[in-house]
Design a protein around this motif. Structure first.
Motif, mmCIF file in Angstrom:
data_model
loop_
_atom_site.group_PDB
_atom_site.id
_atom_site.type_symbol
_atom_site.label_atom_id
_atom_site.label_comp_id
_atom_site.label_asym_id
_atom_site.label_seq_id
_atom_site.Cartn_x
_atom_site.Cartn_y
_atom_site.Cartn_z
ATOM 1 N N LEU A 37 0.803 -1.230 0.000
ATOM 2 C CA LEU A 37 0.000 0.000 0.000
ATOM 3 C C LEU A 37 0.833 1.276 0.000
ATOM 4 N N VAL A 38 2.003 1.225 0.657
ATOM 5 C CA VAL A 38 2.730 2.450 0.939
ATOM 6 C C VAL A 38 3.265 3.133 -0.325
ATOM 7 N N ALA A 39 3.340 2.403 -1.426
ATOM 8 C CA ALA A 39 3.801 3.012 -2.676
ATOM 9 C C ALA A 39 2.795 4.028 -3.218
ATOM 10 N N GLY A 40 1.513 3.859 -2.898
ATOM 11 C CA GLY A 40 0.507 4.765 -3.441
ATOM 12 C C GLY A 40 -0.341 5.459 -2.395
ATOM 13 N N MET A 41 0.057 5.374 -1.128
ATOM 14 C CA MET A 41 -0.762 5.944 -0.054
ATOM 15 C C MET A 41 0.145 6.336 1.105
ATOM 16 N N THR A 42 -0.197 7.409 1.817
ATOM 17 C CA THR A 42 0.641 7.863 2.923
ATOM 18 C C THR A 42 0.524 6.914 4.119
ATOM 19 N N VAL A 43 1.590 6.877 4.914
ATOM 20 C CA VAL A 43 1.575 6.069 6.132
ATOM 21 C C VAL A 43 0.484 6.554 7.076
ATOM 22 N N ILE A 46 -2.860 5.027 6.078
ATOM 23 C CA ILE A 46 -2.899 3.605 6.420
ATOM 24 C C ILE A 46 -3.135 3.441 7.918
ATOM 25 N N MET A 47 -2.427 4.237 8.723
ATOM 26 C CA MET A 47 -2.592 4.172 10.165
ATOM 27 C C MET A 47 -4.014 4.546 10.584
ATOM 28 N N PHE A 48 -4.571 5.567 9.935
ATOM 29 C CA PHE A 48 -5.924 6.012 10.252
ATOM 30 C C PHE A 48 -6.929 4.890 9.995
ATOM 31 N N PHE A 49 -6.839 4.252 8.830
ATOM 32 C CA PHE A 49 -7.766 3.178 8.491
ATOM 33 C C PHE A 49 -7.588 1.992 9.437
ATOM 34 N N ARG A 50 -6.349 1.644 9.725
ATOM 35 C CA ARG A 50 -6.099 0.507 10.607
ATOM 36 C C ARG A 50 -6.686 0.739 11.992
ATOM 37 N N SER A 51 -6.428 1.920 12.550
ATOM 38 C CA SER A 51 -6.907 2.235 13.887
ATOM 39 C C SER A 51 -8.435 2.276 13.926
ATOM 40 N N ALA A 52 -9.042 2.865 12.895
ATOM 41 C CA ALA A 52 -10.501 2.934 12.846
ATOM 42 C C ALA A 52 -11.115 1.537 12.788
ATOM 43 N N THR A 53 -10.514 0.646 11.996
ATOM 44 C CA THR A 53 -11.017 -0.727 11.888
ATOM 45 C C THR A 53 -10.943 -1.449 13.230
ATOM 46 N N ILE A 54 -9.827 -1.295 13.931
ATOM 47 C CA ILE A 54 -9.645 -1.961 15.229
ATOM 48 C C ILE A 54 -10.619 -1.399 16.263
ATOM 49 N N LEU A 55 -10.834 -0.084 16.262
ATOM 50 C CA LEU A 55 -11.768 0.526 17.213
ATOM 51 C C LEU A 55 -13.205 0.065 16.974
ATOM 52 N N LEU A 197 -6.216 9.560 16.786
ATOM 53 C CA LEU A 197 -6.083 11.000 17.034
ATOM 54 C C LEU A 197 -4.836 11.565 16.362
ATOM 55 N N PHE A 198 -3.717 10.864 16.511
ATOM 56 C CA PHE A 198 -2.458 11.341 15.949
ATOM 57 C C PHE A 198 -2.500 11.421 14.422
ATOM 58 N N SER A 199 -3.196 10.482 13.804
ATOM 59 C CA SER A 199 -3.125 10.354 12.341
ATOM 60 C C SER A 199 -4.256 11.064 11.599
ATOM 61 N N ALA A 200 -5.309 11.485 12.301
ATOM 62 C CA ALA A 200 -6.502 12.007 11.628
ATOM 63 C C ALA A 200 -6.200 13.223 10.750
ATOM 64 N N SER A 220 -7.814 -5.729 5.810
ATOM 65 C CA SER A 220 -7.010 -6.862 6.283
ATOM 66 C C SER A 220 -5.927 -6.392 7.243
ATOM 67 N N ILE A 221 -5.364 -5.216 6.980
ATOM 68 C CA ILE A 221 -4.350 -4.658 7.877
ATOM 69 C C ILE A 221 -4.955 -4.383 9.252
ATOM 70 N N GLY A 222 -6.182 -3.878 9.276
ATOM 71 C CA GLY A 222 -6.857 -3.641 10.545
ATOM 72 C C GLY A 222 -7.072 -4.930 11.321
ATOM 73 N N ALA A 223 -7.536 -5.983 10.623
ATOM 74 C CA ALA A 223 -7.783 -7.267 11.282
ATOM 75 C C ALA A 223 -6.477 -7.892 11.780
ATOM 76 N N LEU A 224 -5.457 -7.902 10.925
ATOM 77 C CA LEU A 224 -4.171 -8.487 11.305
ATOM 78 C C LEU A 224 -3.523 -7.700 12.445
#
Length: 295
Positions: A37-43, A46-55, A197-200, A220-224
């Motif tokens: 993902l990181v080649a076409g999207m900012t870290v 990715i962090m925002f989506f992952r954290s939102a999925t886990i929450l 909060l940090f990534s929003a 999948s990143i959120g689940a993993l």
């Protein structure tokens, strides 16, 4: 009664080792997905989506009671500090992923277990037997042989990964302190709430609308990531940080396997020799813990 207590302690330690090993497998799989993902999207995004999925998953599992218990938790402020170190490590590591291969990235990063072992002595006062130090050094020797980090030079990406190793080592030691004070679901919720909060704001500033394939990877990143964090928290409750530190080396094996499966990277002969040393380090620490608890 004493024999039962010894048996329970041993089983608890071995359960912590298994949980932590599973966590590093999940983290390695997550790393491969993030590298895609990181080649076409900012870290940040990715962090925002992952954290939102886990929450969202935490809310579905724990409901309102989990959030109410979290507000009253004594680890709210300590988790903020630990999350800040983890965030910094995350940003360094995954920004370096733009320039380094997965195997190179993982190799340089594996200064972290030695840092964890040293910090566990300095900050936690843990007593580290010579057998554990030997396991850490054997594992690092295996990493060095497998990837030969000397070839990479002291470039900016390499410096970023070394910084990530130091920051992650501090975060792991802080995690050992908070893991004993609160249940894992509350730590999981707090950790990802702070990440959100940090990534929003940066995520919104550099927003790129993801494609369907990217959305699936983000989910999948959120689940993993959520499962990996939970297993790591549970492992840390059961076993000292210095015991678990060498298990991080198993991630190298997963990195090479995933590199071959996804990018077609074929490991060199040195990789197999290095992998043998890494596996030996893991077996040494597990066997040593098993033997020590029987004494």
């Amino acid at each position: 009664m004493a024999d039962i207590a010894i048996l329970e302690t041993r089983e608890r330690a071995l359960a912590g080792i298994l949980l932590t090993g599973a966590a590093y497998l999940l983290f390695s799989t997550q790393d491969a997905a993030i590298k895609l993902l990181v080649a076409g999207m900012t870290v940040w995004q990715i962090m925002f989506f992952r954290s939102a999925t886990i929450l969202i998953a935490c809310a579905a599992i724990g409901g309102r009671q989990l959030f109410a218990d979290t507000r009253r938790s004594p680890v709210v402020l300590p988790m903020l500090l630990r999350s800040a170190f983890t965030l910094a490590a995350w940003l360094c590591y995954y920004n370096a992923a733009r320039s380094l291969q997965l195997a190179e990235l993982t190799t340089v990063y594996y200064a972290a277990p030695i840092i964890v072992t040293v910090l566990s002595v300095v900050l936690l006062g843990e007593k580290v037997p010579m057998l554990r130090w030997l396991a850490v050094l054997i594992g690092f020797a295996g990493v060095f042989v497998a990837c030969d980090p000397a070839r990479l030079g002291l470039s900016v990406p390499v410096i970023l990964v070394l910084a990530a190793a130091l920051l992650w080592g501090i975060a792991i030691v802080l995690l050992r302190k908070t893991a004993l004070a609160e249940r894992s679901m509350i730590q999981l919720l707090l950790n990802n709430f702070y990440f959100l909060l940090f990534s929003a704001v940066p995520a919104l500033l550099w927003w790129q609308t993801p494609s369907l394939a990217q959305l699936l990877l983000l989910a999948s990143i959120g689940a993993l990531g959520g499962l990996a964090q939970y297993f790591l928290f549970e492992g840390m409750k059961r076993t000292p940080a210095s015991v678990l530190a060498p298990l991080e080396y198993t991630s190298l094996l997963w990195a090479f396997g995933l590199g071959y499966a996804i990018w077609g990277d074929i490991p060199r002969h040195e990789v197999f020799f290095g992998a043998t040393l890494i596996i030996a380090a893991g077996l040494l620490i597990v066997g040593g813990e098993h033997f020590r608890k029987r004494l």
